[in-house]
Motif scaffolding. Structure first.
Motif, PDB file in Angstrom:
ATOM      1  N   VAL A   1       0.842  -1.200   0.000  1.00 26.82           N
ATOM      2  CA  VAL A   1       0.000   0.000   0.000  1.00 26.82           C
ATOM      3  C   VAL A   1       0.878   1.251   0.000  1.00 26.82           C
ATOM      4  O   VAL A   1       0.592   2.220  -0.710  1.00 26.82           O
ATOM      5  CB  VAL A   1      -0.979  -0.016   1.194  1.00 26.82           C
ATOM      6  CG1 VAL A   1      -1.699   1.312   1.336  1.00 26.82           C
ATOM      7  CG2 VAL A   1      -1.980  -1.157   1.023  1.00 26.82           C
TER       8      VAL A   1
ATOM      9  N   ASN B   1       0.793   4.271  -2.715  1.00 33.61           N
ATOM     10  CA  ASN B   1       0.609   5.655  -2.279  1.00 33.61           C
ATOM     11  C   ASN B   1       1.720   6.543  -2.815  1.00 33.61           C
ATOM     12  O   ASN B   1       1.486   7.676  -3.244  1.00 33.61           O
ATOM     13  CB  ASN B   1       0.570   5.747  -0.748  1.00 33.61           C
ATOM     14  CG  ASN B   1      -0.691   5.183  -0.154  1.00 33.61           C
ATOM     15  OD1 ASN B   1      -1.717   5.082  -0.812  1.00 33.61           O
ATOM     16  ND2 ASN B   1      -0.621   4.808   1.111  1.00 33.61           N
TER      17      ASN B   1
ATOM     18  N   ARG C   1       1.122   7.295  -6.459  1.00 35.34           N
ATOM     19  CA  ARG C   1       0.060   8.295  -6.630  1.00 35.34           C
ATOM     20  C   ARG C   1       0.554   9.692  -6.297  1.00 35.34           C
ATOM     21  O   ARG C   1       0.273  10.647  -7.002  1.00 35.34           O
ATOM     22  CB  ARG C   1      -1.150   7.951  -5.763  1.00 35.34           C
ATOM     23  CG  ARG C   1      -2.187   7.150  -6.474  1.00 35.34           C
ATOM     24  CD  ARG C   1      -3.532   7.136  -5.756  1.00 35.34           C
ATOM     25  NE  ARG C   1      -3.432   6.891  -4.328  1.00 35.34           N
ATOM     26  CZ  ARG C   1      -3.171   5.707  -3.786  1.00 35.34           C
ATOM     27  NH1 ARG C   1      -2.992   4.653  -4.562  1.00 35.34           N
ATOM     28  NH2 ARG C   1      -3.099   5.557  -2.491  1.00 35.34           N
ATOM     29  N   SER C   2       1.295   9.832  -5.208  1.00 33.59           N
ATOM     30  CA  SER C   2       1.688  11.167  -4.769  1.00 33.59           C
ATOM     31  C   SER C   2       2.900  11.715  -5.519  1.00 33.59           C
ATOM     32  O   SER C   2       2.875  12.841  -5.980  1.00 33.59           O
ATOM     33  CB  SER C   2       1.945  11.188  -3.266  1.00 33.59           C
ATOM     34  OG  SER C   2       3.035  10.349  -2.934  1.00 33.59           O
TER      35      SER C   2
ATOM     36  N   GLY D   1      -6.590  -0.233  -0.309  1.00 39.31           N
ATOM     37  CA  GLY D   1      -5.491   0.665   0.040  1.00 39.31           C
ATOM     38  C   GLY D   1      -4.628   1.010  -1.153  1.00 39.31           C
ATOM     39  O   GLY D   1      -4.154   2.143  -1.294  1.00 39.31           O
TER      40      GLY D   1
ATOM     41  N   GLY E   1      -6.153   3.799  -3.098  1.00 39.28           N
ATOM     42  CA  GLY E   1      -6.477   4.980  -2.324  1.00 39.28           C
ATOM     43  C   GLY E   1      -7.920   5.048  -1.890  1.00 39.28           C
ATOM     44  O   GLY E   1      -8.477   6.127  -1.705  1.00 39.28           O
TER      45      GLY E   1
END
Length: 76
Positions: free
Chosen positions: A31, A35, A38-39, A63, A66
């Motif tokens: 996860v 993340n 994505r960020s 997760g 998101g």
């Protein structure tokens, strides 16, 4: 996504597709990696699970996307 990905700002969508059985050896690390994609890479992360829905970890899969269940496809 690094240097193999299209540069941010080109107008092209940055998508990461994960094909999985829905259960990793380390859910927290999996996860966290999604993340980060994505960020830091401005990527949309989608997940395709293959196998019985009873065999995958729903929390881990959710997760990875998101919490957006629209980005999950399950094939049994």
């Amino acid at each position: 996504l690094g240097e193999l990905a299209r540069p941010v700002g080109t107008g092209a969508a940055r998508v990461m597709m994960i094909i999985t059985d829905g259960r990793s050896g380390n859910a927290a690390l999996t996860v966290a990696a999604a993340n980060l994609a994505r960020s830091n890479a401005s990527a949309t992360v989608s997940v395709v699970t293959i196998g019985p829905s009873t065999a995958f970890n729903p929390g881990e899969v959710e997760g990875m996307v998101g919490g957006n269940a629209d980005l999950i496809v399950s094939i049994e």
